[in-house]
Scaffold this active site. Structure first.
Site, mmCIF file in Angstrom:
data_model
loop_
_atom_site.group_PDB
_atom_site.id
_atom_site.type_symbol
_atom_site.label_atom_id
_atom_site.label_comp_id
_atom_site.label_asym_id
_atom_site.label_seq_id
_atom_site.Cartn_x
_atom_site.Cartn_y
_atom_site.Cartn_z
ATOM 1 N N HIS A 47 16.001 -10.006 19.155
ATOM 2 C CA HIS A 47 16.961 -10.819 19.981
ATOM 3 C C HIS A 47 17.355 -12.126 19.371
ATOM 4 C CE1 HIS A 47 18.988 -13.256 23.422
ATOM 5 N NE2 HIS A 47 18.917 -12.087 23.895
ATOM 6 N N ASP B 221 16.428 -4.661 27.327
ATOM 7 C CA ASP B 221 17.183 -3.467 27.263
ATOM 8 C C ASP B 221 16.238 -2.150 26.968
ATOM 9 O OD1 ASP B 221 19.633 -3.744 28.252
ATOM 10 O OD2 ASP B 221 20.240 -4.369 26.032
HETATM 11 N N1 CMC Z 1 15.040 -3.322 14.132
HETATM 12 C C1 CMC Z 1 14.542 -3.473 13.044
HETATM 13 N N2 CMC Z 1 14.959 -4.868 12.311
HETATM 14 C C2 CMC Z 1 15.556 -5.582 13.098
HETATM 15 C C3 CMC Z 1 15.878 -5.355 14.524
HETATM 16 C C4 CMC Z 1 15.668 -4.255 15.061
HETATM 17 N N3 CMC Z 1 15.905 -3.873 16.331
HETATM 18 N N4 CMC Z 1 16.379 -6.662 14.874
HETATM 19 C C5 CMC Z 1 16.414 -7.559 13.928
HETATM 20 N N5 CMC Z 1 15.926 -6.826 12.942
HETATM 21 C C6 CMC Z 1 15.798 -7.379 11.596
HETATM 22 C C7 CMC Z 1 16.837 -7.472 10.640
HETATM 23 O O1 CMC Z 1 17.037 -6.404 9.858
HETATM 24 C C8 CMC Z 1 16.767 -8.934 9.896
HETATM 25 O O2 CMC Z 1 15.875 -8.668 8.723
HETATM 26 P P1 CMC Z 1 15.919 -9.132 7.266
HETATM 27 O O3 CMC Z 1 15.767 -10.645 7.919
HETATM 28 O O4 CMC Z 1 14.914 -8.546 6.559
HETATM 29 O O5 CMC Z 1 17.193 -9.026 6.821
HETATM 30 C C9 CMC Z 1 16.002 -9.655 10.907
HETATM 31 O O6 CMC Z 1 15.322 -8.915 11.751
HETATM 32 C C10 CMC Z 1 16.989 -10.685 11.439
HETATM 33 O O7 CMC Z 1 17.778 -9.639 12.316
HETATM 34 P P2 CMC Z 1 19.271 -9.954 12.535
HETATM 35 O O8 CMC Z 1 19.965 -8.857 12.861
HETATM 36 O O9 CMC Z 1 19.828 -11.118 11.683
HETATM 37 O O10 CMC Z 1 19.236 -10.972 14.182
HETATM 38 P P3 CMC Z 1 20.368 -11.378 15.034
HETATM 39 O O11 CMC Z 1 20.131 -12.166 15.912
HETATM 40 O O12 CMC Z 1 21.861 -11.272 14.362
HETATM 41 O O13 CMC Z 1 20.462 -9.966 16.051
HETATM 42 C C11 CMC Z 1 20.016 -8.327 17.430
HETATM 43 C C12 CMC Z 1 20.094 -9.829 17.068
HETATM 44 C C13 CMC Z 1 19.765 -8.273 19.054
HETATM 45 C C14 CMC Z 1 21.484 -7.913 17.506
HETATM 46 C C15 CMC Z 1 19.302 -7.397 16.609
HETATM 47 O O14 CMC Z 1 17.866 -7.912 16.890
HETATM 48 C C16 CMC Z 1 19.353 -5.942 17.038
HETATM 49 O O15 CMC Z 1 20.225 -5.382 16.385
HETATM 50 N N6 CMC Z 1 18.620 -5.603 18.014
HETATM 51 C C17 CMC Z 1 18.618 -3.925 18.356
HETATM 52 C C18 CMC Z 1 19.880 -4.005 19.458
HETATM 53 C C19 CMC Z 1 19.352 -4.425 20.843
HETATM 54 O O16 CMC Z 1 18.291 -4.241 21.072
HETATM 55 N N7 CMC Z 1 20.137 -5.154 21.435
HETATM 56 C C20 CMC Z 1 19.793 -5.791 22.695
HETATM 57 C C21 CMC Z 1 19.920 -7.191 22.713
HETATM 58 S S1 CMC Z 1 19.237 -8.024 24.306
HETATM 59 C C22 CMC Z 1 20.346 -7.609 25.357
HETATM 60 C C23 CMC Z 1 21.675 -8.140 25.220
HETATM 61 O O17 CMC Z 1 21.896 -9.224 24.563
HETATM 62 O O18 CMC Z 1 22.589 -7.504 25.471
#
Ligand code: CMC
Length: 430
Positions: free
Chosen positions: A307, A365
């Site tokens: 998140h 989720d």
């Molecule tokens: N699986 C694997 N790696 C992950 C995940 C994941 N679900 N989430 C983050 N990472 C890694 C990412 O690859 C990155 O690693 P590195 O630093 O080595 O490059 C690091 O963690 C930071 O991730 P980010 O993508 O920069 O983080 P963000 O804040 O931009 O993204 C997120 C947040 C929710 C989009 C992401 O965690 C994600 O894609 N999660 C899976 C989708 C999901 O479950 N979304 C629902 C969110 S909660 C409900 C809502 O908001 O609607």
């Protein structure tokens, strides 16, 4: 307001004092609104990692503590003691309603549930396999063509009528979308029922036989809706605010929010989680799956994990996981292989350094789809359920914005990296 910071251009020595604005809780925010005028620079913050886009009094998240407050009330307390409509009222008005206020609000919502018959005809134009989110987004936008007599955003009464209408009609539109995918007749809303019971009836009743609404299912939905009702400036809420900041028709602004919610990084994750669990298939395949997740070249994510704000347990995920046990037991569906798989996946991931070091925990989720499935709600409707609940938050945030006398159009700037000025070349010379 106090000045504690300044920005210094090291080349010219020019400094600009920056006021730090203090909220009631949470980090202070630097007011950079004079920066461009003073220093001729923009700030650059893709994805809004460090930018507060607005001031708000509605929802507070402490991502490190795993804390979520609606108007100051912990979500755990609201989940235990409140109802979705009471929470919607709280979000919109800022205080817990009295008995009379809540009664009036519930009555108003339950008397706005029908939609214009012409609006229902839109569904005939959609292909039977249209994704329900596509239908809901389109039909919500179309409401702007039906309820335009009460959308003077300067008029508080108009804003109130809009708010009640959209909260009331979203379940009706969602049910119509679902019935369309099934090829079943639309079931009209029943205003004698409570909000979630009415929704279940519209989803699952058929004209040819009686349908008994399961109170356990209605209660579970109500609780899920409380947990999804608002989440400060998330992508869909920011979309509603940005669209609304132009003075756009509020139904159009909510439709923009529905579209933003659909993505798998946001509300679409609940659907993606179950697809992922299906793909993993069994506990024996978890390790293999996590190898793929950790491989940067594979572009596979552990859906329902991570998140932007929570760097600790998402408090909503904790509540929903507990709820899974209770709901599955009450529904007599304890033998649920997907839930067992999800529990094991969480356990293994939370011991894995990849997730630990990045502070990736289950989010709202990860488990919500398991409950929706147990209630008989099909996967393609999961994000629609999220949209129904989040409408309360969108409405509250939109109201907060448009009733602010200082509202300005949202208009971000950019760092341009395209070609510099060049002359047009005739087609023969290219
Ligand atoms: N699986 C694997 N790696 C992950 C995940 C994941 N679900 N989430 C983050 N990472 C890694 C990412 O690859 C990155 O690693 P590195 O630093 O080595 O490059 C690091 O963690 C930071 O991730 P980010 O993508 O920069 O983080 P963000 O804040 O931009 O993204 C997120 C947040 C929710 C989009 C992401 O965690 C994600 O894609 N999660 C899976 C989708 C999901 O479950 N979304 C629902 C969110 S909660 C409900 C809502 O908001 O609607």
């Amino acid at each position: 307001m106090s000045t504690k910071y300044e920005l210094k251009n090291l080349a010219t020595g020019k400094t600009t004092p920056l006021n730090a604005i203090t909220g009631t809780i949470g980090p202070e925010a630097l007011d950079i609104s004079s920066l461009t005028k003073e220093q001729g620079v923009f700030t650059f913050d893709p994805g809004f990692m460090a930018t507060a886009s607005t001031e708000s009094k509605i929802t507070y998240i402490d991502g490190d503590a795993g804390m979520l407050l609606y108007r100051g009330y912990p979500v755990e307390q609201l989940a235990e003691k409140s109802s979705f409509l009471e929470v919607a009222n709280l979000l919109i008005n800022g205080t817990l309603p009295t008995k009379a206020e809540l009664c009036a609000f519930q009555n108003s919502i339950m008397r706005h549930t029908m939609v214009n018959e012409q609006l229902l005809r839109f569904f005939q134009g959609f292909h039977h396999d249209a994704h329900p989110m596509a239908m809901v987004s389109a039909v919500v936008a179309s409401m702007a063509a039906f309820y335009h007599d009460t959308t003077d955003i300067e008029d508080p009464r108009h804003r109130e009528i809009f708010s009640h209408r959209i909260i009331a009609k979203l379940p009706t539109i969602a049910a119509a979308a679902y019935k369309h995918t099934l090829g079943q007749p639309f079931i009209y809303p029943r205003n004698d029922l409570r909000y979630c019971a009415n929704m279940l009836n519209m989803f699952f009743a058929v004209p040819c036989e009686p349908y008994a609404i399961d109170p356990v299912a209605a209660e579970a939905l109500d609780l899920l809706f409380i947990l999804h009702a608002d989440h400060e400036q998330n992508a869909s809420t920011s979309t509603v605010r940005l669209a609304g900041s132009t003075g756009a028709n509020p139904y159009a602004a909510i439709s923009a929010g529905v579209s933003a919610l659909w993505g798998p990084a946001h509300g679409g994750a609940n659907e993606a989680v179950l697809d992922m669990l299906d793909g993993i298939g069994s506990v024996a395949n978890i390790d293999k799956f996590l190898v793929r997740v950790k491989d940067k070249n594979d572009h596979v994510r552990l859906m329902g994990f991570g998140h932007r704000v929570y760097k600790n347990f998402d408090p909503r995920a904790k509540i929903i996981r507990g709820m899974c046990y209770r709901v599955l037991e009450k529904l007599g569906k304890t033998d649920n292989p997907l839930f067992e798989l999800a529990l094991k996946l969480e356990e293994i991931a939370l011991k894995d350094d990849y997730f630990v070091s990045r502070k990736l925990y289950p989010n709202v989720d990860f488990y919500s789809g398991i409950i929706y499935s147990a209630l008989g709600i099909p996967r393609s409707m999961f994000t629609v359920m999220f949209a129904i609940a989040r409408t309360a938050g969108w409405v509250a945030q939109w109201q907060e914005m448009v009733s602010d006398p200082h509202m300005r159009i949202g208009r971000p700037r950019q760092l341009y990296t395209g070609p510099t000025q060049r002359d047009y070349q005739s087609i023969e010379k290219r």
